[in-house]
Write a protein that holds these residues in place. Structure first.
Motif, PDB file in Angstrom:
ATOM      1  N   THR A 415       0.849  -1.199   0.000  1.00  0.00           N
ATOM      2  CA  THR A 415       0.000   0.000   0.000  1.00  0.00           C
ATOM      3  C   THR A 415       0.879   1.242   0.000  1.00  0.00           C
ATOM      4  O   THR A 415       1.768   1.379   0.853  1.00  0.00           O
ATOM      5  N   PRO A 416       0.672   2.172  -0.917  1.00  0.00           N
ATOM      6  CA  PRO A 416       1.473   3.407  -0.944  1.00  0.00           C
ATOM      7  C   PRO A 416       1.380   4.161   0.377  1.00  0.00           C
ATOM      8  O   PRO A 416       0.348   4.115   1.069  1.00  0.00           O
ATOM      9  N   LEU A 417       2.448   4.848   0.735  1.00  0.00           N
ATOM     10  CA  LEU A 417       2.510   5.588   1.988  1.00  0.00           C
ATOM     11  C   LEU A 417       1.311   6.508   2.153  1.00  0.00           C
ATOM     12  O   LEU A 417       0.723   6.592   3.239  1.00  0.00           O
ATOM     13  N   GLY A 423      -0.994   9.227  10.217  1.00  0.00           N
ATOM     14  CA  GLY A 423      -0.608   9.710  11.530  1.00  0.00           C
ATOM     15  C   GLY A 423      -0.408   8.530  12.459  1.00  0.00           C
ATOM     16  O   GLY A 423      -0.584   7.360  12.078  1.00  0.00           O
ATOM     17  N   ASN A 424      -0.069   8.817  13.691  1.00  0.00           N
ATOM     18  CA  ASN A 424       0.333   7.769  14.623  1.00  0.00           C
ATOM     19  C   ASN A 424      -0.785   6.841  15.064  1.00  0.00           C
ATOM     20  O   ASN A 424      -0.524   5.812  15.660  1.00  0.00           O
ATOM     21  N   THR A 450      -5.452  13.994   4.903  1.00  0.00           N
ATOM     22  CA  THR A 450      -4.000  13.960   4.720  1.00  0.00           C
ATOM     23  C   THR A 450      -3.534  14.267   3.304  1.00  0.00           C
ATOM     24  O   THR A 450      -2.382  14.665   3.113  1.00  0.00           O
ATOM     25  N   ALA A 451      -4.402  14.082   2.304  1.00  0.00           N
ATOM     26  CA  ALA A 451      -3.987  14.278   0.912  1.00  0.00           C
ATOM     27  C   ALA A 451      -3.400  15.661   0.642  1.00  0.00           C
ATOM     28  O   ALA A 451      -2.341  15.777  -0.005  1.00  0.00           O
ATOM     29  N   PRO A 452      -4.041  16.753   1.112  1.00  0.00           N
ATOM     30  CA  PRO A 452      -3.447  18.079   0.884  1.00  0.00           C
ATOM     31  C   PRO A 452      -2.081  18.236   1.542  1.00  0.00           C
ATOM     32  O   PRO A 452      -1.204  18.939   1.019  1.00  0.00           O
ATOM     33  N   LYS A 465       7.905  12.952   5.212  1.00  0.00           N
ATOM     34  CA  LYS A 465       6.468  13.034   4.916  1.00  0.00           C
ATOM     35  C   LYS A 465       5.650  12.580   6.125  1.00  0.00           C
ATOM     36  O   LYS A 465       4.648  13.201   6.484  1.00  0.00           O
ATOM     37  N   MET A 466       6.072  11.488   6.750  1.00  0.00           N
ATOM     38  CA  MET A 466       5.366  10.970   7.915  1.00  0.00           C
ATOM     39  C   MET A 466       5.414  11.977   9.065  1.00  0.00           C
ATOM     40  O   MET A 466       4.417  12.214   9.750  1.00  0.00           O
ATOM     41  N   GLN A 467       6.573  12.577   9.263  1.00  0.00           N
ATOM     42  CA  GLN A 467       6.698  13.612  10.292  1.00  0.00           C
ATOM     43  C   GLN A 467       5.737  14.773  10.019  1.00  0.00           C
ATOM     44  O   GLN A 467       5.084  15.278  10.934  1.00  0.00           O
ATOM     45  N   TYR A 468       5.678  15.186   8.780  1.00  0.00           N
ATOM     46  CA  TYR A 468       4.846  16.330   8.407  1.00  0.00           C
ATOM     47  C   TYR A 468       3.369  16.028   8.652  1.00  0.00           C
ATOM     48  O   TYR A 468       2.624  16.891   9.127  1.00  0.00           O
TER      49      TYR A 468
END
Length: 636
Positions: A415-417, A423-424, A450-452, A465-468
Motif C-alpha cells: 500500500t502506498p505511503l 498519523g500515529n 492527509t492528501a493536501p 512526509k510521515m513527520q509532516y
C-alpha cells in the motif's frame, strides 16, 4: 494558562446576555482559578479566568490599553515579551504593568496585525479594537493553545473550550464527518470538531471580523521541513544550543516551575537542562500497578543520577475507573488516547506543589522518535516487486484472518505511503467502520484529511512526509490537545520546550539518517545529549506513560466496559452489537482490539456527559474534590 470566552455582536449586548455569558465562562473556572473577570461594551463581551504565572499583581485580564480603545484576553505565554517590551520602550511606549498582555496590546498598536510574526511562545488571544469596532485573534504556530469559534447570525463567539460554545447554541448536532474521522484517528482532526458549526482556528492563523463584515482567516506561519546534507557535528551543536536556550526561556516564571519525568530520553533531556538552571527543581512521575506499565523505577533512577527530587504516584485501577468520567468531561471533546489518563494524574500531583511544569511533547515529531518512522526501511523490499504481484499479495492479505502473522506487514508493504499512513493512530479500518457506525457514509474519506498535506511535501523523503503528517494532525489533534485539557483540569500550566521556533529550525534540516538509523529513533538527538544525560537513558526505547488497557479490558475492566456499552451506547450512532462483539473477541484473546474498544467507550462516555445542554451540568467541582459532577455520577 487561562480560559477566555468572547462574543462580538451585531446588536447591543444587554445585561441578561452578559449574565448568561458570565455563567458559561464559569464552566471552565479550573483553567484560571485565581481570578474571573469580564469586559463589556455595546457590541463586545470578553470574559476571562486567570491562572496567574507572570505579574501576579497587575497582570489582570481582560486588560485595556490606550484610553480603553483596545482590550485583550490572552491564554498562553510569550517567551520573548521582555525583549519586545524593551524595543517598544525605545520607540516611546510606556507600560503600567510587567505583563505579557500589555506588551501584546502595545505591539498591536504599533505593528498592526503583523505583530504575531514576532511572537515566540504558545498563545491564543482575542483583541477588541474599539476604534475600528473589530476583533483580531490568533493562535500559535504549533497549535499548543486551543482557539475555538462559532459564528451565528447574532455574532461571533470565541473560546478556549468547546463546551462554552456548545452552550451558546440552542441545539447542537453531531458532526457526522467528524464522527467518522474520530473512529479512524481517535480524535476529530482540525479545523472541525465533533459538533456542527463549532470549529477550531488552525495553528499559525489569525481571525478578523469587523462589525458588519465577514470572518477573515489567514495563515501567518507554518511548519516547514527542509532536510539537507551537512556536517553532523554542526547539526548536533545547533540542537544542543537550541534546546538549552529554549529550556532556559521556558523556565522564566513568577511561579515555581517543575518538570515531568518519564523513563524516556525526551523528559530526561528537559530535566537535565532544567537542573542546570535550577538545581532544586522537582520532577513528577506516574505509573500503574501492572508490571511493565510503570516508568517510576526508571524515572527515579534518572532523578537520582541528576540529583533532583522525584515525586511519583502509582495509579490504581480503582482510581483509574473512578476518575475516568471526570477526565472525559474535562477533555471537552472525544479523544481516545489512553495516555490522557496518566497525564491527568501527573498534572494533578504536580499541581499540589507548583503552577508550571515542563514536558517533552513535540520531540518525537521533530526528531523522528516514533518507531513507525522505521517503516520505510523495513518495507524496502516491496520497492522491487512488480505492481501486478503487489495486487495479488494485497488480495491474499485481505482474506487472511485478523491476527495472522504477516498480514499487516504485507498490507503495509503493498500500500502506498499516502494511503496507509495518516498519523500515529489508525484505529478502525473502513470495513470495520461500516459495521460500527449507523448510517455509515463512504464519502467521508479519511484520506481527504492527509492528501493536501502529502501534496505540500511531495518532494520530501518518506520519513519526512510521515513527520509532516504527524505535525499537522496527530500533534495538534491528540498530543497537544490532551496536554492542554488534562493540565488545565488541574490548574497547571504545561510548557513544551521542544516546540519552539529555534528548536524547529535545528530539527527541520535533519536528514533521514539523522532521525532513524540502525533501527534507532531520534538518532542525532541521542548523539547530541549522550554526554549530558545519564547513560541509561540515551538509548532507552520510547514508553510514554503506557496504560494497561489491553490487559484490563480482558479482566478487571471487562464487566465495566460491557455494562457501559449495554446501558449507555447511543445506538443512533453506534452499532452496539458490533461493539460487544469486539469486546468478546478481545477478552478471548483472538486479536488485540483494545484501541478500538477504548475509542468506543470514550465516545459513549463523552456523549452521555455532553448530551445535556444545561450550563449547570458543566460547573466543575473544585479541582481537588474527588466528588464527581452531578451530570456524570450516573455513569459509575
Amino acid at each position: 494558562m487561562c480560559g477566555f470566552l468572547t462574543f462580538f455582536s451585531k446588536e447591543v449586548i444587554d445585561k441578561e446576555k452578559i449574565d448568561a455569558l458570565n455563567e458559561i465562562k464559569e464552566t471552565m473556572k479550573y483553567r484560571g482559578p485565581d481570578s474571573s473577570k469580564y469586559f463589556a461594551g455595546e457590541n463586545i463581551y470578553m470574559g476571562f479566568n486567570r491562572l496567574s504565572i507572570i505579574d501576579f499583581n497587575s497582570g489582570s485580564q481582560p486588560m485595556t490599553y490606550h484610553n480603553n480603545n483596545y482590550t485583550i484576553v490572552f491564554n498562553g505565554e510569550i517567551y520573548n515579551y521582555k525583549e519586545l517590551r524593551e524595543s517598544l520602550i525605545q520607540l516611546g511606549y510606556d507600560f503600567n504593568t510587567n505583563s505579557e498582555a500589555e506588551v501584546l496590546l502595545a505591539c498591536y498598536c504599533h505593528y498592526g496585525s503583523s505583530f504575531v510574526k514576532l511572537l515566540r511562545g504558545m498563545f491564543a488571544f482575542v483583541i477588541w479594537n474599539g476604534v475600528t469596532q473589530s476583533i483580531f485573534g490568533a493562535r500559535d504556530t504549533f497549535g499548543i493553545k486551543p482557539f475555538y469559534y462559532l459564528e451565528k447570525e447574532e455574532g461571533l463567539y470565541c473560546s478556549s473550550e468547546v463546551k462554552c460554545l456548545k452552550l451558546c447554541l440552542e441545539k447542537t448536532d453531531i458532526n457526522f464527518k467528524g464522527l467518522h474521522n474520530y473512529f479512524t484517528f481517535q480524535y476529530v482532526p482540525e479545523p472541525e470538531t465533533i459538533f456542527c458549526r463549532i470549529n477550531i482556528l488552525p495553528p499559525g492563523h489569525t481571525i478578523k471580523k469587523s462589525l458588519n463584515g465577514n470572518i477573515e482567516i489567514e495563515k501567518y506561519a507554518s511548519i516547514i521541513l527542509n532536510p539537507s546534507a551537512g556536517n553532523e557535528d554542526i547539526k548536533i551543536k545547533n540542537i544542543v544550543n537550541a534546546l538549552m536556550d529554549s529550556v532556559e526561556t521556558h523556565m522564566v516564571s513568577d511561579a515555581p516551575v517543575a518538570t515531568f519525568l518519564s523513563g524516556g530520553i525526551d523528559s530526561t533531556i528537559i530535566a537535565s537542562l532544567a537542573r542546570e538552571i535550577n538545581p532544586d527543581i522537582k520532577s513528577f512521575t506516574v505509573g500503574f500497578e501492572r508490571e511493565g506499565y510503570s516508568e517510576i523505577d526508571l524515572a527515579k533512577e534518572t532523578a537520582d543520577a541528576l540529583e533532583i527530587e522525584n515525586i511519583n504516584k502509582t495509579i490504581t485501577i480503582e482510581e483509574f475507573i473512578n476518575e475516568l468520567p471526570n477526565i472525559v468531561s474535562y477533555m471537552d471533546v472525544p479523544l481516545a488516547d489512553p495516555s490522557a489518563i496518566p497525564l491527568y494524574f501527573i498534572s494533578k500531583e504536580a499541581s499540589n506543589h507548583v503552577k508550571v511544569a515542563l514536558s517533552g511533547e513535540g520531540s518525537d515529531e521533530l526528531f523522528g522518535g516514533y518507531n513507525i518512522y522505521n517503516e520505510p526501511n523495513s518495507l524496502q523490499m516491496f520497492n522491487y516487486i512488480p505492481n501486478f504481484i503487489k495486487n495479488i499479495l494485497l488480495s491474499l492479505s485481505r482474506i487472511m484472518p485478523e491476527g495472522i502473522k504477516g498480514k499487516s506487514f504485507i498490507e503495509r508493504g503493498v500500500t502506498p505511503l499516502e494511503q496507509r499512513f495518516i498519523g500515529n493512530a489508525k484505529v478502525f479500518k473502513e470495513k470495520e467502520k461500516i459495521k460500527l457506525i449507523h448510517n455509515y457514509d463512504p464519502s467521508y474519506n479519511f484520506i481527504d484529511i492527509t492528501a493536501p498535506l502529502y501534496k505540500e511535501v511531495s518532494h520530501l523523503d518518506e520519513v519526512s512526509k510521515m513527520q509532516y503528517i504527524d505535525l499537522n494532525t496527530w500533534l495538534r489533534g491528540d498530543i497537544l490537545a490532551k496536554a492542554d485539557k488534562m493540565s488545565m483540569a488541574n490548574s497547571l500550566e504545561v510548557r513544551v520546550p521542544f516546540l519552539d521556533y529555534k528548536v524547529l529550525k535545528a530539527a527541520s534540516i535533519l536528514g533521514v539518517d539523522d532521525k532513524v538509523k540502525n533501527n534507532t529513533t531520534k538518532y542525532l538527538l541521542r548523539q547530541a545529549f549522550k554526554e549530558k544525560i545519564p547513560p541509561s537513558a540515551v538509548n532507552r526505547k520510547k514508553l510514554g506513560f503506557p496504560v494497561p488497557i489491553r490487559l484490563w479490558l480482558k479482566n478487571e475492566m471487562y464487566t465495566w466496559a460491557r455494562d457501559i456499552i449495554n446501558t449507555k451506547c447511543p445506538e443512533e450512532y453506534i452499532n452496539k452489537a458490533f461493539a460487544l462483539e469486539l469486546l468478546e473477541k478481545h477478552r478471548k484473546g483472538y486479536v488485540d482490539y483494545s484501541r478500538r474498544i477504548w475509542s468506543i467507550l470514550i465516545f459513549i462516555l463523552w456523549y452521555e456527559i455532553h448530551s445535556e445542554n444545561d450550563v449547570r451540568a458543566y460547573i466543575p467541582e473544585p479541582v481537588h474534590n474527588h466528588e464527581l459532577p452531578m451530570a456524570i455520577k450516573a455513569l459509575i
